[in-house]
Design an enzyme around this catalytic site. Sequence first.
Site, PDB file in Angstrom:
ATOM      1  N   ASN A  78      -1.693   4.664   2.567  1.00 43.55           N
ATOM      2  CA  ASN A  78      -1.644   5.335   1.275  1.00 43.55           C
ATOM      3  C   ASN A  78      -1.350   6.818   1.420  1.00 43.55           C
ATOM      4  OD1 ASN A  78      -2.240   3.780  -1.225  1.00 43.55           O
ATOM      5  ND2 ASN A  78      -3.872   2.981   0.071  1.00 43.55           N
ATOM      6  N   ALA A 119       0.811  -1.224   0.000  1.00 47.00           N
ATOM      7  CA  ALA A 119       0.000   0.000   0.000  1.00 47.00           C
ATOM      8  C   ALA A 119       0.847   1.279   0.000  1.00 47.00           C
ATOM      9  CB  ALA A 119      -0.966  -0.026   1.186  1.00 47.00           C
ATOM     10  N   CYS A 126      -6.350  -6.331   1.603  1.00 46.34           N
ATOM     11  CA  CYS A 126      -7.661  -6.316   2.264  1.00 46.34           C
ATOM     12  C   CYS A 126      -8.620  -7.303   1.619  1.00 46.34           C
ATOM     13  CB  CYS A 126      -8.280  -4.927   2.208  1.00 46.34           C
ATOM     14  SG  CYS A 126      -7.227  -3.660   2.925  1.00 46.34           S
ATOM     15  N   ALA A 184      -5.234   0.452   5.408  1.00 48.93           N
ATOM     16  CA  ALA A 184      -4.701   0.797   4.092  1.00 48.93           C
ATOM     17  C   ALA A 184      -4.809   2.285   3.783  1.00 48.93           C
ATOM     18  CB  ALA A 184      -5.428  -0.003   3.018  1.00 48.93           C
ATOM     19  N   ASP A 229       1.820  -0.028   8.212  1.00 50.01           N
ATOM     20  CA  ASP A 229       1.583  -0.806   9.421  1.00 50.01           C
ATOM     21  C   ASP A 229       2.786  -0.841  10.355  1.00 50.01           C
ATOM     22  OD1 ASP A 229      -0.676  -1.300   7.978  1.00 50.01           O
ATOM     23  OD2 ASP A 229      -0.407  -3.475   7.832  1.00 50.01           O
ATOM     24  N   SER A 236       2.072  -4.533  -4.684  1.00 55.03           N
ATOM     25  CA  SER A 236       0.815  -3.846  -4.958  1.00 55.03           C
ATOM     26  C   SER A 236      -0.364  -4.805  -5.062  1.00 55.03           C
ATOM     27  CB  SER A 236       0.956  -3.051  -6.275  1.00 55.03           C
ATOM     28  OG  SER A 236      -0.032  -2.068  -6.358  1.00 55.03           O
ATOM     29  N   ARG A 282       5.252  10.921 -10.501  1.00 50.97           N
ATOM     30  CA  ARG A 282       4.472  12.035 -11.059  1.00 50.97           C
ATOM     31  C   ARG A 282       5.093  13.389 -10.714  1.00 50.97           C
ATOM     32  NH1 ARG A 282       0.308   8.613  -9.226  1.00 50.97           N
ATOM     33  NH2 ARG A 282      -0.220   9.903  -7.415  1.00 50.97           N
TER      34      ARG A 282
END
Lengths: 559, 559
Positions: free
Chosen positions: B310, B14, B46, B306, B288, B42, B25
């Site tokens: 992120n 995540a 969950c 999650a 985590d 990736s 980016r």
Amino acid sequence: MNMPKRVVIIGGVAGGATCATRLRRLDEHAEILILDRGPYVSFANCGLPYYVGDVIQDEQKLLVASPELFRKRFNIEVRTRNEATKLDLAAQEVEVRDLASGQVRRERYDALLLAPGAAPIRPPLPGIDLPGIFTLRTVPDSRQIRQWLETRHARRSVVIGGGFVGLEMAENLGHRGLEVTIIEMAKQLLPPLDPEMAELVRQRLIAHNVGLRLEDGVAGFDAGPDGSLFVCTQKGERIPADVVILSIGVRPEVSLARDAGLVIGPRGGIRVDDQMRTSAPNVWAVGDAVETRNRVTGEWDLLALAGPANRQGRVVADVIAGRTSTFHGVQGTAVCGFFGLTVSMTGSTEKSLKRAGVSDFQSVYLHPGHHVDYYPGAKPIHMKLIFRKSDGRILGVQAIGEEGVERRVDVIAMAIQRQSTVFDLEEAELCYAPQYGAARDPVNVSGMIAANVVRGDLDVVSWSELGLKRDSIMILDVRDPGELQGGRVESAINIPLAQLRERLTELPLDKEIWVTCGVGQRAYYACRLLRQNGFRVRNLSGGYQSYRAWHPLDGTQRG
Amino acid sequence: MNMPKRVVIIGGVAGGATCATRLRRLDEHAEILILDRGPYVSFANCGLPYYVGDVIQDEQKLLVASPELFRKRFNIEVRTRNEATKLDLAAQEVEVRDLASGQVRRERYDALLLAPGAAPIRPPLPGIDLPGIFTLRTVPDSRQIRQWLETRHARRSVVIGGGFVGLEMAENLGHRGLEVTIIEMAKQLLPPLDPEMAELVRQRLIAHNVGLRLEDGVAGFDAGPDGSLFVCTQKGERIPADVVILSIGVRPEVSLARDAGLVIGPRGGIRVDDQMRTSAPNVWAVGDAVETRNRVTGEWDLLALAGPANRQGRVVADVIAGRTSTFHGVQGTAVCGFFGLTVSMTGSTEKSLKRAGVSDFQSVYLHPGHHVDYYPGAKPIHMKLIFRKSDGRILGVQAIGEEGVERRVDVIAMAIQRQSTVFDLEEAELCYAPQYGAARDPVNVSGMIAANVVRGDLDVVSWSELGLKRDSIMILDVRDPGELQGGRVESAINIPLAQLRERLTELPLDKEIWVTCGVGQRAYYACRLLRQNGFRVRNLSGGYQSYRAWHPLDGTQRG
């Protein structure tokens, strides 16, 4: 102890009933009288279309509280079929006519609340009084429509007006198995929405065989020799109908207030301050009959919604009881369901901002799944988020989809209420498990896209601007070739994202490049890549999915 | 132009994957390397329980992005089955072992991100390594469990640990048709919830024939002579099982960080600042494995979710790229679905507030329908709202029900994020149409009740306080006599609300009266009435429905 106050409330549905019961909780000793010219108070008017549609089957369910319950539980007197006919502000009295006996009395008040609501508009068209043409505002109205549908075995229905209530009527008539045709004068359905969002509604209705006549009005009604009914449109159609529902809109019931000289606002509602006081001393007004201030634009609005009416009723009770509550205005949160679709909005639209003279705003489009794609059954939510470009303040959202729509709009409604920015949406910590959402919830994604714009990382452009610029820009579609078979943008060149870094030489440095993909995400990646390589790029917001809102596959042209 | 940065990311799920793609980016020229000791990056962790449950049937769906996609789309190098074994902070290098070849290399970094996640706890119990005992963290784990269930035709399952993941496993094993027994050491299921809310979960599981062993631990595992498996509990039970799932919890993977001398917090996670920087220069950590600051209590938390992972990954990308993003902490929003029930929460619980030493708070209970009662299919949402009694600031909410639960929690999550009060909930303008909610949405109702408390209009008391006070107070039940047949509170006297005004003389002026009804609304009316008549009253929050959470009908006693 002071003499108990005498409070008279005219209209006993949402705002009026709420005010009465809250006032009782605040003041056990006030004398409270509710007058209503109808046969019922405190009925579920939002449920009426569903009673017509037989989704709600028991009329008793619509009657939330009876006069008896008001008396026993709250010590509140309710007189139904009692119409207030005149206000005597100087004497602090209301003239009331008992509709059963015809008797006229005067009722003294220390405080008066006007909660008369709004009446459905019934234009004076030729044939408007023919049998089978209905409006829907009261329980007896809905009962009459049900009886008509049943006794006439109605098969074909025409709904006049494609607003929220019109579409709820279409849904419910459809639910009963009737054919439905909707006639709407505007270019689009659901006039409160922006037109490209309403286009998704149009497509859904067509897919469910609803007949649509947009940009057409009703010229009149006609009876055939056998008593059959026809709706004649301004464009010259003559549409047979076994039943006609007029859902053109409502008009605030202000005659009592106007006759008494109370200030009426330019939108036609009773003007009130932020404690719901009218221009007359000791007279308050709430609900569909008043104009309220829009929280986002600051404009005066007419908004016939139950939630604000209830809150206004509470404010009035507080103020009458000597408290300092204020009503903070409305933001226009609305939701409507029909043919499996949920349409919802809160805050301003592009339309309403332009009307209010606001130009510092930007819209972005997105189409996230209502939950993660890898869990079965994900449905897209088509969203349009509008925010101030200068500082990211959220101005409004419109969302359409089959699942999870109202949830996202509610979260953004709270965000707008709390004057939040798109950066707040970006970092919102929302419920996530695979069947409930995504680690990046649609709300987060909308905030991320908008935050990219506000931070200057991304220039977005709407498909609506394409017409003007087509010759001076290049359209680049970064989807994979296989995806183009489902539909492509005319004159776009195609370079899949995965090949873009190797094929930069194919792109012009002297021309603006507008980038698209399926929903806008890969185009965003491409924009970042290209910009860092010196290209001038903009992201066509919402990608091909949004393109189809402006260029429907059935060839209809959007305005 | 500067030399491109070299960024090494350890862990590609995540937070790690998000950081990598966002960094690309922001910086087209950075060199980005993801190392993961597992076979996949990736992937949708969950979703693993739902793959075990065969709700998700195609393993490929769990693989969100392949190394190939990272390379082609993002120009990011991914090396799976590569384990980071040592950090050399002085040299800014990571020692990496290729698990396939055994080869060891050193990778230089300008910036290093640790995103190693957390590992399921596997306690060293006798028999823990017997076949058929599984933990679930990776795609191969779930594949192994699926194969075991299929080849062994497993019928009886035992889930050890009744937390969120344990209940998701129970749901999924149940979905496959297995019998399920849950063993939980605590007195309650879902330890993050307050116990009376968890009681509703217990009742639902019992109704679905899930075997429950609360306040019992596992002593070990045993194999029968035929290879059959038994779970031996500390209380002496020997439960046959064809499969055992260990869901006791997870432990942050901090060995790499600890060995390198990074600061580890008291909860066992890597300590970071609000830009996710560890105590070592140019080393960040997310997910985590880190401790994060709780937004509500200010305490350090471990939270394996999650969404925050992120967002942390995005912050790290920003900071590495020279921006000033900050991570504002976590509020613990969570949702879990099983056996038709949704359980959700955000912010603090009574438990967590007490643990943090907070005493300025009040809880209220309510049980509103997820939409209006008059529209068919309304389901109750059992809610507990917690707020500061001094100023109404919202601290947390827990909600349980079949429909619309996550929506209300999400709205309150946004409210908490924006530091709102119960007064803001009271006046929230949320989506309402009959099938979607109510003019007074459950969120509004929770705010109204709480606002009554903060304003001093209503004293509430929890059923948990009854035991201590029973002799000194009177309990008054204001329901109608017919309602009492479904269950009543011992020793309560009954005066229906509608008769209360006439029967005031039956009530004591010298004793506190605790008032109850079905859900608390009529008791509130009664409290207002009685207080204004000079009685000392308190509302037993949540009424009879909440009473049953402390006094279950099956006789179990709540702690």
